[in-house]
Design an enzyme around this catalytic site. Structure first.
Site, PDB file in Angstrom:
ATOM      1  N   CYS A 134     -37.617 -19.591  19.749  1.00 14.84           N
ATOM      2  CA  CYS A 134     -38.810 -20.399  19.509  1.00 14.84           C
ATOM      3  C   CYS A 134     -39.396 -20.900  20.827  1.00 14.84           C
ATOM      4  O   CYS A 134     -38.937 -21.903  21.384  1.00 14.84           O
ATOM      5  CB  CYS A 134     -38.464 -21.572  18.600  1.00 14.84           C
ATOM      6  SG  CYS A 134     -39.861 -22.675  18.367  1.00 14.84           S
ATOM      7  N   CYS A 137     -40.740 -24.424  20.825  1.00 14.44           N
ATOM      8  CA  CYS A 137     -39.743 -25.513  20.808  1.00 14.44           C
ATOM      9  C   CYS A 137     -39.157 -25.700  22.198  1.00 14.44           C
ATOM     10  O   CYS A 137     -38.932 -26.818  22.640  1.00 14.44           O
ATOM     11  CB  CYS A 137     -38.568 -25.190  19.881  1.00 14.44           C
ATOM     12  SG  CYS A 137     -39.011 -24.508  18.313  1.00 14.44           S
ATOM     13  N   ASP A 138     -38.867 -24.601  22.873  1.00 15.94           N
ATOM     14  CA  ASP A 138     -38.045 -24.668  24.086  1.00 15.94           C
ATOM     15  C   ASP A 138     -38.779 -24.314  25.378  1.00 15.94           C
ATOM     16  O   ASP A 138     -38.215 -24.442  26.461  1.00 15.94           O
ATOM     17  CB  ASP A 138     -36.837 -23.719  23.930  1.00 15.94           C
ATOM     18  CG  ASP A 138     -36.016 -24.081  22.706  1.00 15.94           C
ATOM     19  OD1 ASP A 138     -35.910 -25.287  22.422  1.00 15.94           O
ATOM     20  OD2 ASP A 138     -35.493 -23.178  22.039  1.00 15.94           O
TER      21      ASP A 138
END
Ligand code: NDP
Length: 312
Positions: A134, A137-138
């Site tokens: 992701c 997200c990261d």
């Protein structure tokens, strides 16, 4: 055992939309949110193609709006993961990982799909230490660093473009000699000077002392001119598609070879009376927020009709 008229499992656009319709039809829906409340869209940044938002909206915000709308119509929201299903007879029985055991007159399966990994040992070894599925997200952790994205579809192109906004360099590792993504996404990555596309490349391993420091890649694997070499990277992002979350329902409903639940024609009917499938778990083709929401709506309407016909 608790008795529920309309049970919805899953909290993406399909689950929440089913809850809005079921709630407004007085079915007193109970919705179990599962592993990732809000579903895959909570890991997206900007959603530009959901009708009604001409300026775009962030994925988490969109899901929050849908959730609040479902709650407004008296959806009983719960947090637990379904671990077992018995759909052999009505009422259908579902067991959850928090110990809940419920029986339902109607069931809407909206469990979505989960990101796939290549299956390398190193992906597990470096989980949370440089390997991610992701980017949104990261990606933040890779500002001014070098990363690789694996895949050649829309997701891979979208993630590579997003990461290029943060990182110094992005390798896009594509196993075929071409991208499968839509034209507009292809152009976006091709025109981005920070993105280098490695066509006909496979990743066979990762290395690094305290996290990912590089990947072992192979160009034209298995061919006479095969080349093996290493690239230095700090992050390794998978974007190679998804696996539908249908495992616990497989003994009862029909699925295709990938695990997508097969429904009857354009309807969300599974063939089991009162059991419907909506969203990505039953959609190998479109997998869009809007199509998931639409199928959630259809599933709730079908559930309402079924319950009325059966006088349940
Ligand atoms: P896709 O299935 O479209 O693409 C998966 C990609 O990963 C393909 O390039 C595939 O290669 C590659 N791949 C699969 N397995 C491996 C493997 N083991 N090793 C290396 N590469 C692998 O998935 P997406 O998640 O990209 O997209 C899913 C759907 O969602 C599509 O319909 C897409 O259009 C849609 N989507 C739409 C967006 C938008 O409209 N904004 C954004 C994101 C997705 P190969 O081509 O060789 O099979």
């Amino acid at each position: 055992m608790e008795h529920i008229r309309c049970l919805i499992i899953g909290s993406g656009p399909a689950g929440y939309t089913a809850a809005i319709y079921a709630g407004r039809a007085n079915l007193n829906p109970v919705l179990y949110e599962g592993i990732q409340p809000g579903g895959q869209l909570t890991t997206t940044t900007e959603v530009e193609n959901f009708p009604g938002y001409p300026d775009g909206i962030s994925g988490p915000e969109l899901m929050d709006d849908l959730r609040r709308q479902a709650e407004k119509f008296n959806t009983d929201m719960r947090s637990a993961i379904a671990t077992k299903a018995d759909l052999s007879r009505v009422p259908y029985k579902i067991i959850f990982d928090n110990g809940d055991e419920v029986e339902a007159d109607s069931l809407i399966i909206a469990t979505g799909a989960t990101a796939k990994y290549l299956g390398l040992e190193d992906e597990k070894r470096y989980a949370g230490m440089g390997v991610s599925a992701c980017a949104t997200c990261d990606g933040f952790f890779y500002r001014k660093k070098t990363v690789a994205v694996v895949g050649g579809g829309d997701t891979a192109c979208e993630e590579a473009s997003y990461l290029a906004g943060l990182a110094n360099k992005v390798y896009l590792i594509v196993r075929k000699p071409f991208l499968r993504a839509s034209k507009i996404m292809q152009e976006r990555v091709m025109e981005n000077p920070k993105i280098e596309i490695l066509f006909e490349h496979n990743t066979i391993g990762l290395f690094g002392e305290h996290g990912v420091e590089g990947a072992h890649v192979v160009k034209r694997m298995g061919e006479a001119d095969e080349q093996r070499y290493d690239i230095a990277i700090d992050g390794f992002f998978l974007a190679i598609g998804h696996k539908p979350n249908s495992d616990i329902f497989k003994p009862w409903v029909k699925t295709d070879e990938t695990g997508y639940i097969i429904t009857e024609g354009d309807s969300p009917r599974t063939g089991i009376p009162g059991v419907f499938a909506a969203g990505d778990v039953a959609d190998p083709h479109y997998r869009q927020a809007i199509t998931a929401a639409a199928s959630g709506c259809k599933a709730a309407i079908e559930a309402e009709r079924y319950l009325a016909e059966q006088k349940l």
